[in-house]
Design a protein around this motif. Structure first.
Motif, PDB file in Angstrom:
ATOM      1  N   VAL A 176      15.671  74.380 -10.943  1.00  0.00           N
ATOM      2  CA  VAL A 176      16.388  73.170 -11.354  1.00  0.00           C
ATOM      3  C   VAL A 176      17.861  73.359 -11.000  1.00  0.00           C
ATOM      4  O   VAL A 176      18.478  74.349 -11.389  1.00  0.00           O
ATOM      5  CB  VAL A 176      16.230  72.925 -12.867  1.00  0.00           C
ATOM      6  N   ASN A 177      18.428  72.411 -10.248  1.00  0.00           N
ATOM      7  CA  ASN A 177      19.822  72.555  -9.814  1.00  0.00           C
ATOM      8  C   ASN A 177      20.591  71.266 -10.047  1.00  0.00           C
ATOM      9  O   ASN A 177      20.138  70.360 -10.743  1.00  0.00           O
ATOM     10  CB  ASN A 177      19.877  72.981  -8.346  1.00  0.00           C
ATOM     11  N   ALA A 178      21.767  71.170  -9.459  1.00  0.00           N
ATOM     12  CA  ALA A 178      22.629  70.004  -9.672  1.00  0.00           C
ATOM     13  C   ALA A 178      21.947  68.713  -9.228  1.00  0.00           C
ATOM     14  O   ALA A 178      22.039  67.678  -9.901  1.00  0.00           O
ATOM     15  CB  ALA A 178      23.943  70.182  -8.915  1.00  0.00           C
ATOM     16  N   ASP A 179      21.239  68.763  -8.089  1.00  0.00           N
ATOM     17  CA  ASP A 179      20.548  67.570  -7.608  1.00  0.00           C
ATOM     18  C   ASP A 179      19.485  67.107  -8.604  1.00  0.00           C
ATOM     19  O   ASP A 179      19.249  65.911  -8.756  1.00  0.00           O
ATOM     20  CB  ASP A 179      19.898  67.859  -6.254  1.00  0.00           C
ATOM     21  N   ASP A 200      23.614  64.554 -18.167  1.00  0.00           N
ATOM     22  CA  ASP A 200      23.004  65.088 -16.942  1.00  0.00           C
ATOM     23  C   ASP A 200      23.946  65.008 -15.749  1.00  0.00           C
ATOM     24  O   ASP A 200      24.043  65.948 -14.957  1.00  0.00           O
ATOM     25  CB  ASP A 200      21.705  64.339 -16.636  1.00  0.00           C
ATOM     26  N   ILE A 201      24.647  63.889 -15.604  1.00  0.00           N
ATOM     27  CA  ILE A 201      25.528  63.763 -14.430  1.00  0.00           C
ATOM     28  C   ILE A 201      26.726  64.699 -14.587  1.00  0.00           C
ATOM     29  O   ILE A 201      27.226  65.252 -13.596  1.00  0.00           O
ATOM     30  CB  ILE A 201      25.994  62.303 -14.204  1.00  0.00           C
ATOM     31  N   ASN A 202      27.167  64.925 -15.814  1.00  0.00           N
ATOM     32  CA  ASN A 202      28.237  65.905 -16.038  1.00  0.00           C
ATOM     33  C   ASN A 202      27.773  67.307 -15.652  1.00  0.00           C
ATOM     34  O   ASN A 202      28.527  68.088 -15.069  1.00  0.00           O
ATOM     35  CB  ASN A 202      28.669  65.900 -17.507  1.00  0.00           C
ATOM     36  N   GLN A 203      26.517  67.600 -15.977  1.00  0.00           N
ATOM     37  CA  GLN A 203      25.963  68.905 -15.627  1.00  0.00           C
ATOM     38  C   GLN A 203      25.894  69.061 -14.105  1.00  0.00           C
ATOM     39  O   GLN A 203      26.231  70.116 -13.557  1.00  0.00           O
ATOM     40  CB  GLN A 203      24.572  69.067 -16.237  1.00  0.00           C
ATOM     41  N   ALA A 204      25.452  68.005 -13.429  1.00  0.00           N
ATOM     42  CA  ALA A 204      25.353  68.042 -11.967  1.00  0.00           C
ATOM     43  C   ALA A 204      26.722  68.278 -11.340  1.00  0.00           C
ATOM     44  O   ALA A 204      26.888  69.135 -10.455  1.00  0.00           O
ATOM     45  CB  ALA A 204      24.741  66.739 -11.455  1.00  0.00           C
ATOM     46  N   GLU A 209      30.845  71.880  -8.803  1.00  0.00           N
ATOM     47  CA  GLU A 209      32.234  72.324  -8.783  1.00  0.00           C
ATOM     48  C   GLU A 209      32.336  73.835  -9.009  1.00  0.00           C
ATOM     49  O   GLU A 209      33.198  74.490  -8.422  1.00  0.00           O
ATOM     50  CB  GLU A 209      33.023  71.561  -9.848  1.00  0.00           C
ATOM     51  N   LYS A 210      31.457  74.389  -9.823  1.00  0.00           N
ATOM     52  CA  LYS A 210      31.464  75.836 -10.037  1.00  0.00           C
ATOM     53  C   LYS A 210      31.096  76.595  -8.767  1.00  0.00           C
ATOM     54  O   LYS A 210      31.495  77.745  -8.579  1.00  0.00           O
ATOM     55  CB  LYS A 210      30.501  76.204 -11.164  1.00  0.00           C
ATOM     56  N   GLU A 211      30.324  75.934  -7.892  1.00  0.00           N
ATOM     57  CA  GLU A 211      29.942  76.550  -6.626  1.00  0.00           C
ATOM     58  C   GLU A 211      30.985  76.296  -5.540  1.00  0.00           C
ATOM     59  O   GLU A 211      30.816  76.689  -4.389  1.00  0.00           O
ATOM     60  CB  GLU A 211      28.591  76.002  -6.162  1.00  0.00           C
ATOM     61  N   GLY A 212      32.062  75.603  -5.914  1.00  0.00           N
ATOM     62  CA  GLY A 212      33.113  75.303  -4.940  1.00  0.00           C
ATOM     63  C   GLY A 212      32.747  74.159  -4.017  1.00  0.00           C
ATOM     64  O   GLY A 212      33.370  73.993  -2.954  1.00  0.00           O
ATOM     65  N   GLU A 241      40.661  60.191 -10.150  1.00  0.00           N
ATOM     66  CA  GLU A 241      41.581  61.075  -9.415  1.00  0.00           C
ATOM     67  C   GLU A 241      40.813  61.970  -8.444  1.00  0.00           C
ATOM     68  O   GLU A 241      41.295  62.257  -7.337  1.00  0.00           O
ATOM     69  CB  GLU A 241      42.390  61.908 -10.413  1.00  0.00           C
ATOM     70  N   LYS A 242      39.620  62.384  -8.841  1.00  0.00           N
ATOM     71  CA  LYS A 242      38.786  63.178  -7.933  1.00  0.00           C
ATOM     72  C   LYS A 242      38.270  62.310  -6.783  1.00  0.00           C
ATOM     73  O   LYS A 242      38.205  62.757  -5.632  1.00  0.00           O
ATOM     74  CB  LYS A 242      37.612  63.785  -8.701  1.00  0.00           C
TER      75      LYS A 242
END
Length: 445
Positions: A176-179, A200-204, A209-212, A241-242
């Motif tokens: 289970v990953n960001a996608d 869920d979308i915050n987790q994704a 972002e943690k993976e750069g 802003e992002k």
């Protein structure tokens, strides 16, 4: 508010996954559904193929393999009816099939119906795969089938069942990953469960972002929308802003400017609106005029004038009395009176009131152009409907006095006496004009 969701009415799964048939069929996966949700195209295959667990299942016998091979040959040629005929022939002897063979048969049924865009039938057969029990299903087949069913429910817009099968898939998948979270977030959103969708979308986003990595644009879009629904403008601003940083678009500049306005960050709002203007995102009359008003409020009237002037020349702002008056006002604030006057004269000629001619009369008086001041004042009186006629009478009185038309001057000042706001000033000028008349008479003698 603008946002990207899974496209409603999506009726086809574009990818036709070729079915390899050694012993386990490759899962049918929907790349289209996942891409619509902002999920990587390789997501489903990677999930299905990355399972490392093994499970002892019955072997596939040669007789079953021959039936599936016949169905495979027809499917490769996209002869779906022939594939179904082979499967029905196999199903006729299903009492002789072991659980693993039956699972593969039902899986192939599901794939064929899926390929024919008959999704309800495909779902029904994929479910029969799961009904064969864990003891007859390789882990990869079980995991892939759960994901495929979830995707098909997505396509048929049965989001409740899509979530149900996604949750089951979450429990058994070890990848289970960001996608994955992004896909389930879309399903929760479609069900109106915004809190779970946001989690869920915050987790994704966080995992990416943690993976750069930069999260998908429509992940940010959904995140922004969900925060906006909660009236959390600070978080909406952070997301925008992002978006401006990673996916710079005029629309995002405008939205971010609006959020800065909500947060009372006026300087930031002005800069972002200017960025939107430079990017060509401001095209409507109201947007361009708002940009001009922001410049005027920030004491940058010349920039305001250029915005309005350009908008009028490009026919995005109507050339009417009100807009020309605003343009003239901007030039006047910028101390560009020579540019202000023709715009104000054009505005005055279009107006059905005399106020603009009255203003022009005052401007000409300030420029020591007394004849023009009198001419404009006369036009103002002719049109009528003036808010402060007393001020106009004072202007006409002073301009006439400067032209040494003392009788006209006294006539105007006496009319100004009728308004208490101008009475004292008018009396002073009457005294002055009478003294000037007397002085010139003495000089003439």
């Amino acid at each position: 508010m603008i946002m990207t969701t899974v496209t409603k009415g999506l009726s086809k799964l574009v990818l036709r996954t070729s079915v390899a048939l050694p012993l386990v069929l490759a899962p049918a996966v929907s790349v289209t559904v996942l891409e619509a949700a902002g999920v990587s195209a390789s997501f489903a295959q990677a999930q299905a193929q990355s399972e490392q667990k093994t499970r002892k299942t019955p072997a596939m016998r040669e007789s079953a393999f021959k039936y599936l091979g016949k169905a495979q040959e027809a499917a490769d040629a996209q002869k779906w009816q022939e594939a179904l005929a082979a499967l029905r022939e196999m199903e006729a002897g299903k009492d002789k099939l072991n659980g693993y063979e039956a699972a593969q048969m039902y899986y192939f049924y599901g794939f064929v119906y899926y390929s024919m865009d008959k999704y309800p039938q495909a779902i029904s057969y994929y479910k029969q795969v799961l009904q064969q029990g864990e003891e007859n299903l390789p882990v990869a087949l079980e995991v892939g089938t759960l994901l495929t069913i979830a995707q098909l429910y997505f396509v048929t817009e049965d989001y409740k069942e899509a979530v149900n099968y996604l949750n089951r898939w979450f429990k058994v998948s070890d990848k289970v990953n960001a996608d994955s979270y992004a896909l389930r977030s879309q399903a929760y959103y479609q069900l109106g469960d915004n809190d779970k969708a946001l989690a869920d979308i915050n987790q994704a986003v966080s995992m990416y972002e943690k993976e750069g990595k930069v999260p998908k644009e429509n992940w940010f879009g959904l995140q922004r929308f969900l925060y906006y629904e909660k009236n959390d403008y600070s978080k909406v601003t952070n997301v925008l802003e992002k978006l401006v940083k990673h996916y710079p678009k005029g629309e995002y500049y405008k939205q971010l400017a609006g959020m800065y306005g909500e947060l009372k960050r006026e300087d930031d709002m002005l800069h972002m609106m200017e960025a939107a203007y430079i990017a060509g995102a401001l095209q409507k009359e109201k947007e361009l005029l708002n940009m001009a008003y922001l410049f005027m409020g920030a004491e940058m009237p010349y920039k305001a004038a250029k915005v309005i002037d350009k908008g009028i020349s490009e026919k995005k702002i109507p050339r009417n009395s009100k807009n020309l008056e605003t343009l003239a006002q901007a030039y006047q604030m910028a101390q560009e009176l020579q540019k202000s006057i023709p715009e104000l004269e054009a505005a005055a000629s279009m107006s059905d009131k005399g106020d603009l001619y009255s203003r022009l009369s005052g401007i000409y008086l300030d420029l020591d152009k007394n004849k023009e001041a009198v001419d404009m004042g006369s036009k103002a009186l002719k049109k009528g409907d003036i808010k402060r006629p007393d001020q106009l009478y004072l202007t006409l009185g002073m301009a006439s006095a400067n032209l040494k038309k003392y009788d006209d001057s006294l006539k105007y000042f006496k009319k100004a006496l009728d308004d208490d706001r101008s009475k004292k000033f008018a009396e002073q000028w009457i005294t002055f004009v009478k003294n000037e008349q007397e002085r010139e008479k003495q000089l003439a003698m």
